[in-house]
Structure formats: structure tokens, C-alpha cells
Design a protein around this motif. Structure first.
Motif, PDB file in Angstrom:
ATOM      1  N   GLY A  24       0.948  -1.202  -0.041  1.00  0.00           N
ATOM      2  CA  GLY A  24      -0.062   0.036   0.055  1.00  0.00           C
ATOM      3  C   GLY A  24       0.985   1.033   0.053  1.00  0.00           C
ATOM      4  O   GLY A  24       2.002   1.133  -0.171  1.00  0.00           O
ATOM      5  N   PHE A  25       0.309   2.415  -0.073  1.00  0.00           N
ATOM      6  CA  PHE A  25       0.921   3.522  -0.102  1.00  0.00           C
ATOM      7  C   PHE A  25       1.839   4.075   1.229  1.00  0.00           C
ATOM      8  O   PHE A  25       2.747   4.212   1.160  1.00  0.00           O
ATOM      9  N   ARG A  26       1.091   3.958   2.170  1.00  0.00           N
ATOM     10  CA  ARG A  26       1.392   4.414   3.621  1.00  0.00           C
ATOM     11  C   ARG A  26       2.658   3.396   3.870  1.00  0.00           C
ATOM     12  O   ARG A  26       3.690   3.956   4.615  1.00  0.00           O
ATOM     13  N   LYS A  27       2.568   2.298   3.933  1.00  0.00           N
ATOM     14  CA  LYS A  27       3.241   1.094   4.360  1.00  0.00           C
ATOM     15  C   LYS A  27       4.674   1.024   3.458  1.00  0.00           C
ATOM     16  O   LYS A  27       5.746   0.360   3.835  1.00  0.00           O
ATOM     17  N   LEU A 107      -4.373   2.477  -1.854  1.00  0.00           N
ATOM     18  CA  LEU A 107      -3.690   3.058  -3.028  1.00  0.00           C
ATOM     19  C   LEU A 107      -4.434   3.751  -3.890  1.00  0.00           C
ATOM     20  O   LEU A 107      -4.091   4.752  -4.352  1.00  0.00           O
ATOM     21  N   MET A 108      -5.850   3.473  -3.962  1.00  0.00           N
ATOM     22  CA  MET A 108      -6.940   4.250  -4.923  1.00  0.00           C
ATOM     23  C   MET A 108      -6.931   5.726  -4.148  1.00  0.00           C
ATOM     24  O   MET A 108      -7.083   6.757  -4.850  1.00  0.00           O
ATOM     25  N   GLN A 109      -7.180   5.757  -2.876  1.00  0.00           N
ATOM     26  CA  GLN A 109      -7.157   6.875  -2.272  1.00  0.00           C
ATOM     27  C   GLN A 109      -6.069   7.624  -2.433  1.00  0.00           C
ATOM     28  O   GLN A 109      -6.267   8.842  -2.793  1.00  0.00           O
ATOM     29  N   ALA A 110      -4.742   7.370  -2.380  1.00  0.00           N
ATOM     30  CA  ALA A 110      -3.586   8.010  -2.722  1.00  0.00           C
ATOM     31  C   ALA A 110      -3.420   8.497  -4.081  1.00  0.00           C
ATOM     32  O   ALA A 110      -3.128   9.674  -4.367  1.00  0.00           O
ATOM     33  N   ALA A 111      -3.907   7.444  -4.969  1.00  0.00           N
ATOM     34  CA  ALA A 111      -3.983   7.915  -6.357  1.00  0.00           C
ATOM     35  C   ALA A 111      -4.908   9.021  -6.740  1.00  0.00           C
ATOM     36  O   ALA A 111      -4.713   9.828  -7.498  1.00  0.00           O
ATOM     37  N   THR A 117      -6.555  13.993 -11.970  1.00  0.00           N
ATOM     38  CA  THR A 117      -6.690  14.420 -13.471  1.00  0.00           C
ATOM     39  C   THR A 117      -6.095  13.467 -14.440  1.00  0.00           C
ATOM     40  O   THR A 117      -6.833  13.159 -15.371  1.00  0.00           O
ATOM     41  N   THR A 118      -5.034  12.888 -14.213  1.00  0.00           N
ATOM     42  CA  THR A 118      -4.178  11.906 -14.805  1.00  0.00           C
ATOM     43  C   THR A 118      -5.206  10.630 -15.048  1.00  0.00           C
ATOM     44  O   THR A 118      -5.203  10.350 -16.145  1.00  0.00           O
ATOM     45  N   ILE A 119      -5.831  10.213 -13.861  1.00  0.00           N
ATOM     46  CA  ILE A 119      -6.600   8.893 -14.016  1.00  0.00           C
ATOM     47  C   ILE A 119      -7.710   9.084 -14.831  1.00  0.00           C
ATOM     48  O   ILE A 119      -8.152   8.466 -15.682  1.00  0.00           O
ATOM     49  N   VAL A 120      -8.488  10.225 -14.542  1.00  0.00           N
ATOM     50  CA  VAL A 120      -9.679  10.630 -15.339  1.00  0.00           C
ATOM     51  C   VAL A 120      -9.237  10.976 -16.805  1.00  0.00           C
ATOM     52  O   VAL A 120     -10.143  10.505 -17.513  1.00  0.00           O
ATOM     53  N   GLU A 121      -8.354  11.433 -17.480  1.00  0.00           N
ATOM     54  CA  GLU A 121      -7.862  11.646 -18.758  1.00  0.00           C
ATOM     55  C   GLU A 121      -7.471  10.332 -19.226  1.00  0.00           C
ATOM     56  O   GLU A 121      -8.011  10.070 -20.428  1.00  0.00           O
TER      57      GLU A 121
END
Length: 191
Positions: A24-27, A107-111, A117-121
């Protein structure tokens, strides 16, 4: 960048994705990513100044690669529309099914926080490519009498895919479920 530099960067980002997927992101730590990439911690910091920057680069690289591979699957000259759609969704989403550990739930929350914007594009670009492929297949003509557009078919398949990725545990199960959904959507072409 030279091809060798691009290959090294891709290998580093693939290693980072594996670590983020496991912890995950935090760990995730820069030390763990450096070990996975088989470079020194200092070498990793020469490429990325902090974990946020590394994560942004990893996600951007990952979704750009997925999009490019999905578009190639849609544009393939061989294969039925069914096969092309299944292969495209497999490249877009299926390749990640079952790869993320429970610790990676953040991860999704961090992303979304760092890369919304990058994900949506990229998602829009995938839906546009999917819509164009569906339009070219002749499927839209079959649905026209009931007022369904190529975009609506594409969005429906995307919704099915999102449900499948949370319901199944393996890539094979994902492909099986998606194959059924695509077969149902494309049934009018089989007349």
C-alpha cells in the motif's frame, strides 16, 4: 532518454508497482522499492526525490502502459470484436486483478489525491477508443432501434468490468466473466 534509460526506468517503476501493490501507499518505503528494483537507496533518490513523486510516476507509467496495450488490443487486425474487447479490458484492468494485497487498500485513495486528473484523462481516452471500436464493428446499427449508442455500450462494459474486478480473485476469472458480458453485448452480431 535512450532506449536503455527507458528500459531501466520501466523496470524501476514495475518494481515500485509491485511494492506498492504489496504494502500500500502508507507502508511502502523507499528502501523497500530500492531493494525490489535492485538499486541503492541513493540511486533511487537520484530518480525520485520522495515517495509521492515515485508514486505519481509509477501510477502514470502504469496507466499509460495499460492504455497503450488496451488500444493495441482494440486495433488488432486479427480476432473478432468479442476477442478484441476482452483483450482490451484484460490489458486495461485484468492484468491487475489479484495483484494487490489487503494492505494496498489505500492505493486508490492516494492515487485519487495525487493523480485524479491523470486518471480521469486516461479513463476518458480508453472509453473513446472503446467507443470508436464498437462503432466500427457495426454493433451500433443493431442497437439503434432501441436508442443505444456506442458510447453507452462502452460505458456499460466499463461498469461491468469495475464490478468484476472487485468480485473475482484471479485474472482468469476476470476474463471468463468479461467474456460472458461481451458475448451478451455482442449477441446481435451473431445472428
Amino acid at each position: 532518454m535512450t532506449p536503455a534509460d527507458e528500459a531501466r526506468r520501466a523496470a524501476l517503476l514495475d518494481a515500485a508497482l509491485g511494492v506498492f501493490a504489496r504494502f500500500g501507499f502508507r507502508k511502502t518505503s523507499m528502501d523497500e522499492v530500492a531493494r525490489a528494483a535492485q538499486i541503492s537507496r541513493q540511486g533511487l533518490y537520484l530518480h525520485f526525490t520522495n515517495k509521492d513523486e515515485l508514486f505519481r510516476a509509477t501510477v502514470t507509467y502504469t496507466i499509460a502502459s495499460s492504455l497503450a496495450d488496451a488500444k493495441r488490443a482494440l486495433e488488432a487486425e486479427k480476432g473478432s470484436i468479442n476477442e478484441r474487447l476482452v483483450n482490451a479490458f484484460d490489458e486495461w484492468v485484468g492484468r491487475y486483478v489479484g495483484r494487490f494485497a489487503a494492505d494496498a487498500a489505500d492505493l486508490m485513495q492516494a492515487a485519487e489525491g495525487l493523480l485524479w486528473t491523470t486518471i480521469v484523462e486516461h479513463e476518458k481516452a480508453f472509453i473513446e477508443a472503446l467507443t470508436a471500436t464498437i462503432r466500427e464493428s457495426g454493433l451500433v446499427a443493431e442497437y439503434k432501434p432501441v436508442g443505444v449508442t456506442a458510447r453507452q455500450i462502452a460505458e456499460t462494459l466499463c461498469s461491468v468490468t469495475k464490478g468484476l474486478k472487485h468480485r473475482v480473485e484471479t485474472r482468469e476469472e476476470f476474463r471468463e466473466g468479461l467474456t460472458v458480458a461481451v458475448r451478451i453485448i455482442c449477441a446481435p452480431l451473431a445472428k
